[in-house]
Design a protein around this motif. Structure first.
Motif, PDB file in Angstrom:
ATOM      1  N   GLY A  93       2.910  10.382  -1.626  1.00  0.00           N
ATOM      2  CA  GLY A  93       3.249   9.076  -1.042  1.00  0.00           C
ATOM      3  C   GLY A  93       3.772   8.237  -2.877  1.00  0.00           C
ATOM      4  N   ILE A  94       4.174   7.001  -2.366  1.00  0.00           N
ATOM      5  CA  ILE A  94       4.060   5.862  -3.387  1.00  0.00           C
ATOM      6  C   ILE A  94       4.031   4.655  -2.288  1.00  0.00           C
ATOM      7  CG2 ILE A  94       5.661   4.565  -4.945  1.00  0.00           C
ATOM      8  CD1 ILE A  94       7.535   7.779  -5.681  1.00  0.00           C
ATOM      9  N   GLY A  95       3.426   4.093  -2.485  1.00  0.00           N
ATOM     10  CA  GLY A  95       2.450   3.129  -1.730  1.00  0.00           C
ATOM     11  C   GLY A  95       2.125   1.732  -2.365  1.00  0.00           C
ATOM     12  N   ALA A  96       2.366   0.432  -1.501  1.00  0.00           N
ATOM     13  CA  ALA A  96       1.499  -0.813  -1.906  1.00  0.00           C
ATOM     14  C   ALA A  96      -0.656  -0.299  -1.813  1.00  0.00           C
ATOM     15  CB  ALA A  96       1.679  -1.547  -1.746  1.00  0.00           C
ATOM     16  N   GLY A  97      -0.743  -1.161  -2.439  1.00  0.00           N
ATOM     17  CA  GLY A  97      -2.687  -0.810  -2.610  1.00  0.00           C
ATOM     18  C   GLY A  97      -3.765  -0.965  -0.910  1.00  0.00           C
ATOM     19  N   GLY A  98      -2.526  -1.679  -0.309  1.00  0.00           N
ATOM     20  CA  GLY A  98      -3.246  -2.207   1.227  1.00  0.00           C
ATOM     21  C   GLY A  98      -3.717  -1.431   1.968  1.00  0.00           C
ATOM     22  N   VAL A  99      -4.260  -1.668   2.630  1.00  0.00           N
ATOM     23  CA  VAL A  99      -4.705  -1.036   4.206  1.00  0.00           C
ATOM     24  C   VAL A  99      -4.171   0.247   4.204  1.00  0.00           C
ATOM     25  CG1 VAL A  99      -5.102  -0.464   6.782  1.00  0.00           C
ATOM     26  CG2 VAL A  99      -5.538  -2.775   5.563  1.00  0.00           C
ATOM     27  N   ALA A 100      -3.062   0.538   3.826  1.00  0.00           N
ATOM     28  CA  ALA A 100      -2.108   1.984   3.827  1.00  0.00           C
ATOM     29  C   ALA A 100      -2.353   3.151   2.961  1.00  0.00           C
ATOM     30  CB  ALA A 100      -0.292   1.483   3.793  1.00  0.00           C
ATOM     31  N   SER A 101      -3.245   2.935   2.511  1.00  0.00           N
ATOM     32  CA  SER A 101      -3.726   2.948   1.099  1.00  0.00           C
ATOM     33  C   SER A 101      -4.697   4.503   1.522  1.00  0.00           C
ATOM     34  CB  SER A 101      -4.875   2.338   0.040  1.00  0.00           C
ATOM     35  OG  SER A 101      -4.324   2.275  -1.227  1.00  0.00           O
ATOM     36  N   LEU A 102      -5.378   3.501   2.595  1.00  0.00           N
ATOM     37  CA  LEU A 102      -6.911   3.876   3.320  1.00  0.00           C
ATOM     38  C   LEU A 102      -6.468   5.331   4.827  1.00  0.00           C
ATOM     39  CD1 LEU A 102      -9.611   1.409   3.962  1.00  0.00           C
ATOM     40  CD2 LEU A 102      -9.169   3.002   1.680  1.00  0.00           C
ATOM     41  N   GLU A 103      -4.724   4.410   5.043  1.00  0.00           N
ATOM     42  CA  GLU A 103      -3.982   5.808   5.960  1.00  0.00           C
ATOM     43  C   GLU A 103      -3.601   6.892   4.750  1.00  0.00           C
ATOM     44  OE1 GLU A 103      -2.761   1.679   8.543  1.00  0.00           O
ATOM     45  OE2 GLU A 103      -1.430   2.691   7.095  1.00  0.00           O
ATOM     46  N   ARG A 104      -3.337   6.527   3.841  1.00  0.00           N
ATOM     47  CA  ARG A 104      -2.786   7.967   3.328  1.00  0.00           C
ATOM     48  C   ARG A 104      -3.999   8.543   3.101  1.00  0.00           C
ATOM     49  NH1 ARG A 104       1.080   3.998   1.618  1.00  0.00           N
ATOM     50  NH2 ARG A 104      -0.345   3.160   0.047  1.00  0.00           N
ATOM     51  N   CYS A 105      -5.324   8.213   3.046  1.00  0.00           N
ATOM     52  CA  CYS A 105      -5.994   9.153   2.276  1.00  0.00           C
ATOM     53  C   CYS A 105      -6.358   9.773   3.945  1.00  0.00           C
ATOM     54  CB  CYS A 105      -7.771   8.423   1.995  1.00  0.00           C
ATOM     55  SG  CYS A 105      -7.215   7.428   0.405  1.00  0.00           S
ATOM     56  N   CYS A 106      -6.618   8.998   4.837  1.00  0.00           N
ATOM     57  CA  CYS A 106      -6.970   9.711   6.168  1.00  0.00           C
ATOM     58  C   CYS A 106      -6.168  10.695   6.684  1.00  0.00           C
ATOM     59  CB  CYS A 106      -6.877   8.408   7.228  1.00  0.00           C
ATOM     60  SG  CYS A 106      -7.849   9.953   8.537  1.00  0.00           S
ATOM     61  N   VAL A 107      -4.808  11.265   5.956  1.00  0.00           N
ATOM     62  CA  VAL A 107      -4.144  12.004   5.846  1.00  0.00           C
ATOM     63  C   VAL A 107      -3.966  13.370   5.352  1.00  0.00           C
ATOM     64  CG1 VAL A 107      -2.731  11.934   8.217  1.00  0.00           C
ATOM     65  CG2 VAL A 107      -1.361  11.200   5.888  1.00  0.00           C
TER      66      VAL A 107
END
Length: 185
Positions: free
Chosen positions: A93-107
């Motif tokens: 993934g390439i993404g911004a550092g907000g909550v989506a970072s934790l969503e990426r971690c979860c999967v």
């Protein structure tokens, strides 16, 4: 505290392959970070599939759509209700550092993190120290080709991708809401 879909989408284990890339720089992406990422990757990185996720209210939506249309094997997902699934299907993934970072971690999605707001810097730095994200720093500080170079480097390290995925899933299991509810009850 993530939506249940992220815990439900957790893969058993990732192969370490690096052929499917996911780009999500925030739903609204008012600063045009998605455009910057796509422009940097174009012609510099090869993938089998590129998923780009964006919200319908993004002021740069038409420009992103035009970029995606010119990229090979790229698909734009607008207001997707399959975020967790798209993250789980991706290899990087390439993404911004907000909550989506934790969503990426979860999967367990190994990621390149880019700071697009000042309040994201500390979180990205912490995730980088834990080995679950490779932080590229602030978007405004990135030079031409730097995102593509970092992505190519990460794609060439399947063992590192597997380790990042394992560490990310150990860090965020998607059960936080259940734990909070248990404490409150």
């Amino acid at each position: 505290l993530l939506r249940a879909e992220f815990a439900d989408a957790r893969p058993v284990q990732r192969s370490g392959g690096a052929t499917r890339v996911n780009v999500f720089m925030g739903g609204t992406d008012g600063d045009g970070a998605t455009l910057r990422v796509l422009d940097d990757l174009a012609g510099r990185v090869h993938w089998e599939k590129l998923d780009v996720i964006l919200g319908a209210k993004c002021p740069h939506l038409e420009a992103v759509r035009q970029r995606v249309d010119r990229l090979p094997a790229a698909e734009l997902h607008i207001d997707s209700d399959r975020m967790a699934r798209l993250f789980a299907l991706a290899d990087i993934g390439i993404g911004a550092g907000g909550v989506a970072s934790l969503e990426r971690c979860c999967v367990g999605l190994p990621s390149l993190g880019i700071c697009v707001a000042g309040n994201q810097a500390a979180g990205l730095e912490a995730l980088m120290k834990l080995g679950v994200v490779e932080s590229l720093g602030s978007l405004s500080d990135l030079g031409v080709g730097q995102i593509a170079s970092a992505l190519r480097g990460l794609m060439a390290e399947p063992a590192r991708l597997r380790q990042m995925s394992k560490e990310a899933m150990a860090l965020v299991d998607g059960q936080g809401a259940h734990r909070v509810a248990g404490i409150m009850l």
